[in-house]
Design a protein around this motif. Sequence first.
Motif, PDB file in Angstrom:
ATOM      1  N   VAL A 163     -23.747  12.087 -10.987  1.00 55.53           N
ATOM      2  CA  VAL A 163     -22.727  11.496 -11.845  1.00 55.53           C
ATOM      3  C   VAL A 163     -21.406  12.152 -11.456  1.00 55.53           C
ATOM      4  CG1 VAL A 163     -23.082  13.127 -13.760  1.00 55.53           C
ATOM      5  CG2 VAL A 163     -22.111  10.883 -14.216  1.00 55.53           C
ATOM      6  N   GLU A 164     -20.324  11.361 -11.400  1.00 55.25           N
ATOM      7  CA  GLU A 164     -19.046  11.864 -10.884  1.00 55.25           C
ATOM      8  C   GLU A 164     -17.887  11.256 -11.665  1.00 55.25           C
ATOM      9  OE1 GLU A 164     -18.606  12.064  -6.511  1.00 55.25           O
ATOM     10  OE2 GLU A 164     -16.882  10.722  -6.815  1.00 55.25           O
ATOM     11  N   GLY A 165     -16.864  12.053 -11.912  1.00 54.24           N
ATOM     12  CA  GLY A 165     -15.661  11.567 -12.585  1.00 54.24           C
ATOM     13  C   GLY A 165     -14.443  12.257 -12.030  1.00 54.24           C
ATOM     14  N   GLY A 166     -13.280  11.636 -12.198  1.00 53.32           N
ATOM     15  CA  GLY A 166     -12.081  12.261 -11.669  1.00 53.32           C
ATOM     16  C   GLY A 166     -10.787  11.572 -12.056  1.00 53.32           C
ATOM     17  N   TYR A 167      -9.700  12.117 -11.534  1.00 53.72           N
ATOM     18  CA  TYR A 167      -8.353  11.578 -11.708  1.00 53.72           C
ATOM     19  C   TYR A 167      -7.924  10.940 -10.400  1.00 53.72           C
ATOM     20  CZ  TYR A 167      -3.313  11.337 -12.195  1.00 53.72           C
ATOM     21  OH  TYR A 167      -2.017  10.889 -12.224  1.00 53.72           O
ATOM     22  N   VAL A 168      -7.353   9.733 -10.477  1.00 50.60           N
ATOM     23  CA  VAL A 168      -6.941   8.972  -9.304  1.00 50.60           C
ATOM     24  C   VAL A 168      -5.460   8.637  -9.420  1.00 50.60           C
ATOM     25  CG1 VAL A 168      -7.297   6.844  -8.008  1.00 50.60           C
ATOM     26  CG2 VAL A 168      -9.221   7.918  -9.147  1.00 50.60           C
ATOM     27  N   ASP A 169      -4.682   8.978  -8.394  1.00 52.65           N
ATOM     28  CA  ASP A 169      -3.273   8.582  -8.318  1.00 52.65           C
ATOM     29  C   ASP A 169      -3.156   7.583  -7.176  1.00 52.65           C
ATOM     30  OD1 ASP A 169      -0.508   8.431  -7.534  1.00 52.65           O
ATOM     31  OD2 ASP A 169      -0.153  10.221  -8.721  1.00 52.65           O
ATOM     32  N   ASP A 205       3.309   1.706 -10.314  1.00 55.01           N
ATOM     33  CA  ASP A 205       2.924   3.115 -10.381  1.00 55.01           C
ATOM     34  C   ASP A 205       1.631   3.269 -11.186  1.00 55.01           C
ATOM     35  OD1 ASP A 205       2.966   5.850 -10.142  1.00 55.01           O
ATOM     36  OD2 ASP A 205       4.475   6.153 -11.699  1.00 55.01           O
ATOM     37  N   PRO A 206       0.449   3.005 -10.574  1.00 54.16           N
ATOM     38  CA  PRO A 206      -0.819   3.110 -11.297  1.00 54.16           C
ATOM     39  C   PRO A 206      -1.538   4.446 -11.076  1.00 54.16           C
ATOM     40  CG  PRO A 206      -1.142   1.855  -9.305  1.00 54.16           C
ATOM     41  CD  PRO A 206       0.309   2.278  -9.324  1.00 54.16           C
ATOM     42  N   TYR A 207      -2.275   4.865 -12.086  1.00 48.86           N
ATOM     43  CA  TYR A 207      -3.139   6.042 -12.006  1.00 48.86           C
ATOM     44  C   TYR A 207      -4.277   5.838 -12.999  1.00 48.86           C
ATOM     45  CZ  TYR A 207      -0.627   7.362 -16.229  1.00 48.86           C
ATOM     46  OH  TYR A 207      -0.092   7.363 -17.485  1.00 48.86           O
ATOM     47  N   GLY A 208      -5.331   6.667 -12.910  1.00 53.18           N
ATOM     48  CA  GLY A 208      -6.435   6.474 -13.839  1.00 53.18           C
ATOM     49  C   GLY A 208      -7.456   7.593 -13.837  1.00 53.18           C
ATOM     50  N   LEU A 209      -8.385   7.483 -14.764  1.00 50.47           N
ATOM     51  CA  LEU A 209      -9.535   8.371 -14.888  1.00 50.47           C
ATOM     52  C   LEU A 209     -10.780   7.524 -14.657  1.00 50.47           C
ATOM     53  CD1 LEU A 209      -8.515  10.279 -18.141  1.00 50.47           C
ATOM     54  CD2 LEU A 209      -8.374  11.116 -15.787  1.00 50.47           C
ATOM     55  N   ASN A 220       0.841  -1.191   0.000  1.00 52.37           N
ATOM     56  CA  ASN A 220       0.000   0.000   0.000  1.00 52.37           C
ATOM     57  C   ASN A 220       0.880   1.247   0.000  1.00 52.37           C
ATOM     58  OD1 ASN A 220       0.883   0.142   2.618  1.00 52.37           O
ATOM     59  ND2 ASN A 220      -1.093  -0.266   3.528  1.00 52.37           N
ATOM     60  N   ASP A 221       0.252   2.387  -0.356  1.00 52.37           N
ATOM     61  CA  ASP A 221       0.971   3.651  -0.438  1.00 52.37           C
ATOM     62  C   ASP A 221      -0.045   4.797  -0.344  1.00 52.37           C
ATOM     63  OD1 ASP A 221       3.198   5.278  -0.654  1.00 52.37           O
ATOM     64  OD2 ASP A 221       3.329   5.153  -2.831  1.00 52.37           O
ATOM     65  N   PHE A 222       0.482   5.997  -0.153  1.00 53.04           N
ATOM     66  CA  PHE A 222      -0.321   7.215  -0.146  1.00 53.04           C
ATOM     67  C   PHE A 222      -1.018   7.349  -1.495  1.00 53.04           C
ATOM     68  CE2 PHE A 222      -0.607  11.737  -1.267  1.00 53.04           C
ATOM     69  CZ  PHE A 222      -1.395  12.191  -0.234  1.00 53.04           C
ATOM     70  N   ALA A 223      -2.302   7.716  -1.486  1.00 52.14           N
ATOM     71  CA  ALA A 223      -3.071   7.893  -2.712  1.00 52.14           C
ATOM     72  C   ALA A 223      -3.907   9.161  -2.606  1.00 52.14           C
ATOM     73  CB  ALA A 223      -3.971   6.677  -2.937  1.00 52.14           C
ATOM     74  N   TRP A 224      -4.288   9.722  -3.740  1.00 51.62           N
ATOM     75  CA  TRP A 224      -5.118  10.921  -3.752  1.00 51.62           C
ATOM     76  C   TRP A 224      -5.949  10.949  -5.021  1.00 51.62           C
ATOM     77  CZ3 TRP A 224      -4.358  14.456  -7.696  1.00 51.62           C
ATOM     78  CH2 TRP A 224      -3.156  14.352  -8.388  1.00 51.62           C
ATOM     79  N   LYS A 225      -6.964  11.818  -5.003  1.00 51.60           N
ATOM     80  CA  LYS A 225      -7.799  11.990  -6.188  1.00 51.60           C
ATOM     81  C   LYS A 225      -8.427  13.378  -6.188  1.00 51.60           C
ATOM     82  CE  LYS A 225     -11.944   9.896  -4.225  1.00 51.60           C
ATOM     83  NZ  LYS A 225     -13.025   8.967  -4.491  1.00 51.60           N
ATOM     84  N   ILE A 226      -8.727  13.842  -7.368  1.00 53.79           N
ATOM     85  CA  ILE A 226      -9.535  15.043  -7.564  1.00 53.79           C
ATOM     86  C   ILE A 226     -10.725  14.615  -8.420  1.00 53.79           C
ATOM     87  CG2 ILE A 226      -7.712  16.742  -7.270  1.00 53.79           C
ATOM     88  CD1 ILE A 226      -7.480  16.911 -10.305  1.00 53.79           C
ATOM     89  N   PHE A 227     -11.876  15.218  -8.157  1.00 51.39           N
ATOM     90  CA  PHE A 227     -13.074  14.766  -8.856  1.00 51.39           C
ATOM     91  C   PHE A 227     -14.076  15.896  -8.959  1.00 51.39           C
ATOM     92  CE2 PHE A 227     -13.275  13.766  -4.389  1.00 51.39           C
ATOM     93  CZ  PHE A 227     -14.519  14.230  -3.991  1.00 51.39           C
ATOM     94  N   GLY A 228     -15.044  15.687  -9.807  1.00 53.26           N
ATOM     95  CA  GLY A 228     -16.136  16.626  -9.971  1.00 53.26           C
ATOM     96  C   GLY A 228     -17.358  15.872 -10.428  1.00 53.26           C
ATOM     97  N   GLY A 229     -18.501  16.518 -10.316  1.00 50.61           N
ATOM     98  CA  GLY A 229     -19.718  15.846 -10.735  1.00 50.61           C
ATOM     99  C   GLY A 229     -20.893  16.784 -10.771  1.00 50.61           C
ATOM    100  N   GLY A 259     -16.691   2.840 -13.963  1.00 46.49           N
ATOM    101  CA  GLY A 259     -15.499   2.254 -14.558  1.00 46.49           C
ATOM    102  C   GLY A 259     -14.309   3.161 -14.408  1.00 46.49           C
ATOM    103  N   ILE A 260     -13.117   2.590 -14.628  1.00 43.60           N
ATOM    104  CA  ILE A 260     -11.875   3.348 -14.560  1.00 43.60           C
ATOM    105  C   ILE A 260     -10.984   2.961 -15.738  1.00 43.60           C
ATOM    106  CG2 ILE A 260     -10.850   1.671 -12.952  1.00 43.60           C
ATOM    107  CD1 ILE A 260      -9.233   4.070 -11.787  1.00 43.60           C
ATOM    108  N   TYR A 261     -10.489   3.973 -16.437  1.00 41.04           N
ATOM    109  CA  TYR A 261      -9.421   3.749 -17.416  1.00 41.04           C
ATOM    110  C   TYR A 261      -8.126   3.960 -16.654  1.00 41.04           C
ATOM    111  CZ  TYR A 261      -5.967   4.138 -20.961  1.00 41.04           C
ATOM    112  OH  TYR A 261      -4.816   3.927 -21.694  1.00 41.04           O
ATOM    113  N   TRP A 262      -7.268   2.955 -16.609  1.00 37.22           N
ATOM    114  CA  TRP A 262      -6.052   3.022 -15.806  1.00 37.22           C
ATOM    115  C   TRP A 262      -4.819   2.708 -16.640  1.00 37.22           C
ATOM    116  CZ3 TRP A 262      -3.316  -1.529 -15.551  1.00 37.22           C
ATOM    117  CH2 TRP A 262      -4.016  -2.693 -15.865  1.00 37.22           C
TER     118      TRP A 262
END
Length: 177
Positions: A74-80, A92-96, A56-65, A117-120
Amino acid sequence: MMKWTSSFGLGVIIAMACGVVQAKDEGFYVGASLGSATIQQSGSDPDIGDFDFDENDFAWKIFGGYQFNGLLAVEGGYVDLGSPSSSGTKVDPYGLDLFAVAGIPLGPVRAFGKLGGIYWDSDLTDSGDKVSDDGFDVAAGVGLEFELGSFAIRGEVEYLDVLDDTWMYTLGATITF
């Protein structure tokens, strides 16, 4: 008398439920969350051989909806998902992501679930060798949100079908416009 009391009680419950449904501010919202991601992956690759990864590791996201009403959004965002590493192996994964969100307002607290769903995209590095992978997979989550007018504090748990198994635990805030 009994019939009147039952009708009055039912009317009070319906009135309270209608007020609760309207508790969530409608409109566009943005937010950010911080937390942790647990990533599991195992497999075999010609360049790096067999591997088994669970860190595991530190993770963060920004989102809007957009909040249509107290129940649906309805909500979407960027996930690190961080860059966890173990024994010379680093992921090193990330996604939308994009979700349909359904909530149950309970006064100033709102319980919600989301499905989407997530595109990663992910890079796996082992002893200098790098393997890249990407995809579009299922994502789901549950959470609680404490609302203070247009500002809210939320905690949530998300399952992301990134790599073999990824869980994200976050605490964040939103503001509705």
